[in-house]
Design a protein around this motif. Structure first.
Motif, PDB file in Angstrom:
ATOM      1  N   ILE A  85      20.333 -83.872  -8.664  1.00 53.11           N
ATOM      2  CA  ILE A  85      20.280 -83.934  -7.115  1.00 53.11           C
ATOM      3  C   ILE A  85      21.952 -83.313  -7.110  1.00 53.11           C
ATOM      4  CG2 ILE A  85      20.178 -84.772  -5.040  1.00 53.11           C
ATOM      5  CD1 ILE A  85      18.336 -87.034  -6.175  1.00 53.11           C
ATOM      6  N   ILE A  86      22.094 -82.177  -6.777  1.00 53.99           N
ATOM      7  CA  ILE A  86      23.259 -81.497  -6.970  1.00 53.99           C
ATOM      8  C   ILE A  86      23.634 -80.909  -5.357  1.00 53.99           C
ATOM      9  CG2 ILE A  86      24.689 -79.629  -7.650  1.00 53.99           C
ATOM     10  CD1 ILE A  86      22.500 -79.708 -10.204  1.00 53.99           C
ATOM     11  N   SER A  87      24.527 -81.064  -4.781  1.00 55.37           N
ATOM     12  CA  SER A  87      24.948 -80.466  -3.467  1.00 55.37           C
ATOM     13  C   SER A  87      26.045 -79.539  -3.198  1.00 55.37           C
ATOM     14  CB  SER A  87      24.806 -81.520  -2.241  1.00 55.37           C
ATOM     15  OG  SER A  87      26.046 -82.208  -2.562  1.00 55.37           O
ATOM     16  N   TRP A  88      26.244 -78.620  -2.360  1.00 58.98           N
ATOM     17  CA  TRP A  88      27.473 -77.985  -2.218  1.00 58.98           C
ATOM     18  C   TRP A  88      27.448 -77.464  -0.901  1.00 58.98           C
ATOM     19  CZ3 TRP A  88      23.388 -76.437  -5.077  1.00 58.98           C
ATOM     20  CH2 TRP A  88      22.762 -75.283  -4.649  1.00 58.98           C
ATOM     21  N   SER A  89      28.834 -77.350  -0.274  1.00 54.22           N
ATOM     22  CA  SER A  89      28.720 -76.741   1.073  1.00 54.22           C
ATOM     23  C   SER A  89      28.488 -75.196   1.194  1.00 54.22           C
ATOM     24  CB  SER A  89      30.252 -77.088   1.499  1.00 54.22           C
ATOM     25  OG  SER A  89      30.736 -78.165   1.639  1.00 54.22           O
ATOM     26  N   ALA A  90      27.870 -74.903   2.099  1.00 52.77           N
ATOM     27  CA  ALA A  90      27.658 -73.374   2.485  1.00 52.77           C
ATOM     28  C   ALA A  90      28.858 -73.196   3.358  1.00 52.77           C
ATOM     29  CB  ALA A  90      26.317 -73.365   3.347  1.00 52.77           C
ATOM     30  N   ASP A  91      29.895 -72.447   2.718  1.00 56.49           N
ATOM     31  CA  ASP A  91      30.949 -72.288   3.541  1.00 56.49           C
ATOM     32  C   ASP A  91      30.937 -70.962   4.285  1.00 56.49           C
ATOM     33  OD1 ASP A  91      32.273 -74.263   1.991  1.00 56.49           O
ATOM     34  OD2 ASP A  91      32.879 -72.748   0.247  1.00 56.49           O
ATOM     35  N   ASN A  92      29.976 -70.117   4.150  1.00 52.39           N
ATOM     36  CA  ASN A  92      29.918 -68.930   5.016  1.00 52.39           C
ATOM     37  C   ASN A  92      28.272 -69.108   5.368  1.00 52.39           C
ATOM     38  OD1 ASN A  92      32.393 -67.568   4.516  1.00 52.39           O
ATOM     39  ND2 ASN A  92      31.710 -67.314   2.646  1.00 52.39           N
ATOM     40  N   CYS A  93      28.291 -69.228   6.675  1.00 59.60           N
ATOM     41  CA  CYS A  93      26.716 -69.317   7.339  1.00 59.60           C
ATOM     42  C   CYS A  93      26.683 -68.720   8.670  1.00 59.60           C
ATOM     43  CB  CYS A  93      26.593 -70.764   7.610  1.00 59.60           C
ATOM     44  SG  CYS A  93      24.766 -71.161   7.743  1.00 59.60           S
ATOM     45  N   ASP A  94      25.764 -68.098   9.033  1.00 60.53           N
ATOM     46  CA  ASP A  94      25.498 -67.302  10.472  1.00 60.53           C
ATOM     47  C   ASP A  94      25.690 -68.424  11.295  1.00 60.53           C
ATOM     48  OD1 ASP A  94      24.489 -64.976  11.839  1.00 60.53           O
ATOM     49  OD2 ASP A  94      23.209 -66.563  12.472  1.00 60.53           O
ATOM     50  N   PRO A  95      26.586 -68.216  12.240  1.00 58.82           N
ATOM     51  CA  PRO A  95      26.621 -69.417  13.318  1.00 58.82           C
ATOM     52  C   PRO A  95      25.385 -69.701  14.071  1.00 58.82           C
ATOM     53  CG  PRO A  95      28.202 -67.518  13.595  1.00 58.82           C
ATOM     54  CD  PRO A  95      27.485 -67.319  12.576  1.00 58.82           C
ATOM     55  N   THR A  96      24.382 -68.844  14.196  1.00 53.19           N
ATOM     56  CA  THR A  96      23.111 -69.101  14.837  1.00 53.19           C
ATOM     57  C   THR A  96      22.304 -69.999  14.138  1.00 53.19           C
ATOM     58  OG1 THR A  96      23.481 -66.929  16.140  1.00 53.19           O
ATOM     59  CG2 THR A  96      21.301 -68.150  16.168  1.00 53.19           C
ATOM     60  N   TYR A  97      22.357 -69.580  12.924  1.00 54.64           N
ATOM     61  CA  TYR A  97      21.564 -70.419  11.960  1.00 54.64           C
ATOM     62  C   TYR A  97      22.201 -71.870  11.670  1.00 54.64           C
ATOM     63  CZ  TYR A  97      18.964 -72.242   8.031  1.00 54.64           C
ATOM     64  OH  TYR A  97      18.331 -73.298   7.188  1.00 54.64           O
ATOM     65  N   ALA A  98      23.351 -71.833  11.585  1.00 55.22           N
ATOM     66  CA  ALA A  98      24.137 -73.348  11.444  1.00 55.22           C
ATOM     67  C   ALA A  98      23.856 -74.172  12.848  1.00 55.22           C
ATOM     68  CB  ALA A  98      25.807 -73.077  11.254  1.00 55.22           C
ATOM     69  N   LYS A  99      23.772 -73.467  13.850  1.00 54.69           N
ATOM     70  CA  LYS A  99      23.741 -74.283  14.986  1.00 54.69           C
ATOM     71  C   LYS A  99      21.864 -74.807  15.136  1.00 54.69           C
ATOM     72  CE  LYS A  99      23.394 -74.263  20.157  1.00 54.69           C
ATOM     73  NZ  LYS A  99      22.647 -75.560  20.072  1.00 54.69           N
ATOM     74  N   TRP A 100      21.082 -73.853  14.777  1.00 56.03           N
ATOM     75  CA  TRP A 100      19.685 -74.203  14.449  1.00 56.03           C
ATOM     76  C   TRP A 100      19.403 -75.316  13.701  1.00 56.03           C
ATOM     77  CZ3 TRP A 100      16.529 -74.567  10.253  1.00 56.03           C
ATOM     78  CH2 TRP A 100      15.257 -75.114  10.480  1.00 56.03           C
ATOM     79  N   LEU A 101      20.114 -75.462  12.435  1.00 52.99           N
ATOM     80  CA  LEU A 101      19.994 -76.303  11.335  1.00 52.99           C
ATOM     81  C   LEU A 101      20.632 -77.619  12.167  1.00 52.99           C
ATOM     82  CD1 LEU A 101      20.739 -75.675   7.612  1.00 52.99           C
ATOM     83  CD2 LEU A 101      22.027 -77.765   8.785  1.00 52.99           C
ATOM     84  N   SER A 102      21.700 -77.722  12.514  1.00 52.34           N
ATOM     85  CA  SER A 102      22.260 -78.821  13.111  1.00 52.34           C
ATOM     86  C   SER A 102      21.241 -79.470  14.200  1.00 52.34           C
ATOM     87  CB  SER A 102      23.849 -78.396  13.716  1.00 52.34           C
ATOM     88  OG  SER A 102      24.330 -79.366  14.030  1.00 52.34           O
ATOM     89  N   ASP A 103      20.872 -78.675  15.206  1.00 51.66           N
ATOM     90  CA  ASP A 103      20.000 -79.351  15.992  1.00 51.66           C
ATOM     91  C   ASP A 103      18.777 -79.953  15.632  1.00 51.66           C
ATOM     92  OD1 ASP A 103      21.806 -78.118  18.147  1.00 51.66           O
ATOM     93  OD2 ASP A 103      20.473 -76.508  18.489  1.00 51.66           O
ATOM     94  N   GLN A 104      18.497 -79.612  14.222  1.00 46.38           N
ATOM     95  CA  GLN A 104      17.022 -80.313  13.796  1.00 46.38           C
ATOM     96  C   GLN A 104      17.366 -81.616  13.116  1.00 46.38           C
ATOM     97  OE1 GLN A 104      14.356 -78.311  14.387  1.00 46.38           O
ATOM     98  NE2 GLN A 104      16.076 -77.028  15.226  1.00 46.38           N
ATOM     99  N   LEU A 105      18.771 -82.013  12.901  1.00 49.04           N
ATOM    100  CA  LEU A 105      18.842 -83.048  12.080  1.00 49.04           C
ATOM    101  C   LEU A 105      19.074 -84.399  13.080  1.00 49.04           C
ATOM    102  CD1 LEU A 105      21.229 -81.149   9.629  1.00 49.04           C
ATOM    103  CD2 LEU A 105      18.785 -82.103   9.527  1.00 49.04           C
ATOM    104  N   GLU A 106      18.961 -85.436  12.314  1.00 51.53           N
ATOM    105  CA  GLU A 106      19.477 -86.710  12.904  1.00 51.53           C
ATOM    106  C   GLU A 106      20.806 -86.880  13.202  1.00 51.53           C
ATOM    107  OE1 GLU A 106      18.681 -90.423  14.426  1.00 51.53           O
ATOM    108  OE2 GLU A 106      17.007 -89.186  13.718  1.00 51.53           O
ATOM    109  N   LYS A 107      20.896 -87.222  14.660  1.00 46.33           N
ATOM    110  CA  LYS A 107      22.391 -87.408  15.089  1.00 46.33           C
ATOM    111  C   LYS A 107      22.928 -88.827  14.849  1.00 46.33           C
ATOM    112  CE  LYS A 107      22.397 -83.209  16.583  1.00 46.33           C
ATOM    113  NZ  LYS A 107      22.459 -82.270  15.471  1.00 46.33           N
ATOM    114  N   SER A 108      23.960 -88.876  14.164  1.00 43.17           N
ATOM    115  CA  SER A 108      24.411 -90.388  13.863  1.00 43.17           C
ATOM    116  C   SER A 108      25.569 -91.029  14.899  1.00 43.17           C
ATOM    117  CB  SER A 108      25.417 -90.454  12.627  1.00 43.17           C
ATOM    118  OG  SER A 108      26.264 -89.426  12.427  1.00 43.17           O
TER     119      SER A 108
END
Length: 108
Positions: A85-108
């Protein structure tokens, strides 16, 4: 503010397990999406024995704020004794996609 996207990669022993785990993580809002790839041939040594197995790679997309919990949950759901199980940051991401992704996730 949108949390930074993070990618999590792992492999499963079957297509059915990959789909089941992905559905759980998406439903629980730990990951926004899962990309399933064609079977891969994995070669490795396990308990002193050379192994060659067909495995099913999945790339999960989540955020920095959800990544640690998503990885813990992934490990708990995984059938392998020591899953990669390996993870890494997506340093360069389309802002529209990044917002959609963030909107789908559990907010802590």
């Amino acid at each position: 503010m949108t949390d930074q996207p993070v990618l999590i990669y792992t492999l499963f022993g079957s297509k059915a397990e990959a789909r089941k785990v992905a559905k759980i993580l998406i439903t629980e809002k730990q990951v926004a999406c899962a990309n399933h790839f064609a079977p891969a041939l994995s070669q490795f040594v396990w308990e002193g024995k050379f192994c060659e197995e067909e495995e099913f790679p999945v790339l999960f997309k989540t955020s920095r704020g959800c990544a640690a919990i998503a990885m813990q949950r992934l490990k708990a759901l995984h059938s392998f004794d020591a899953p990669a199980i390996i993870s890494w940051s997506a340093d360069n991401c389309d802002p529209t996609y990044a917002k959609w992704l963030s909107d789908q996730l559990e907010k802590s």
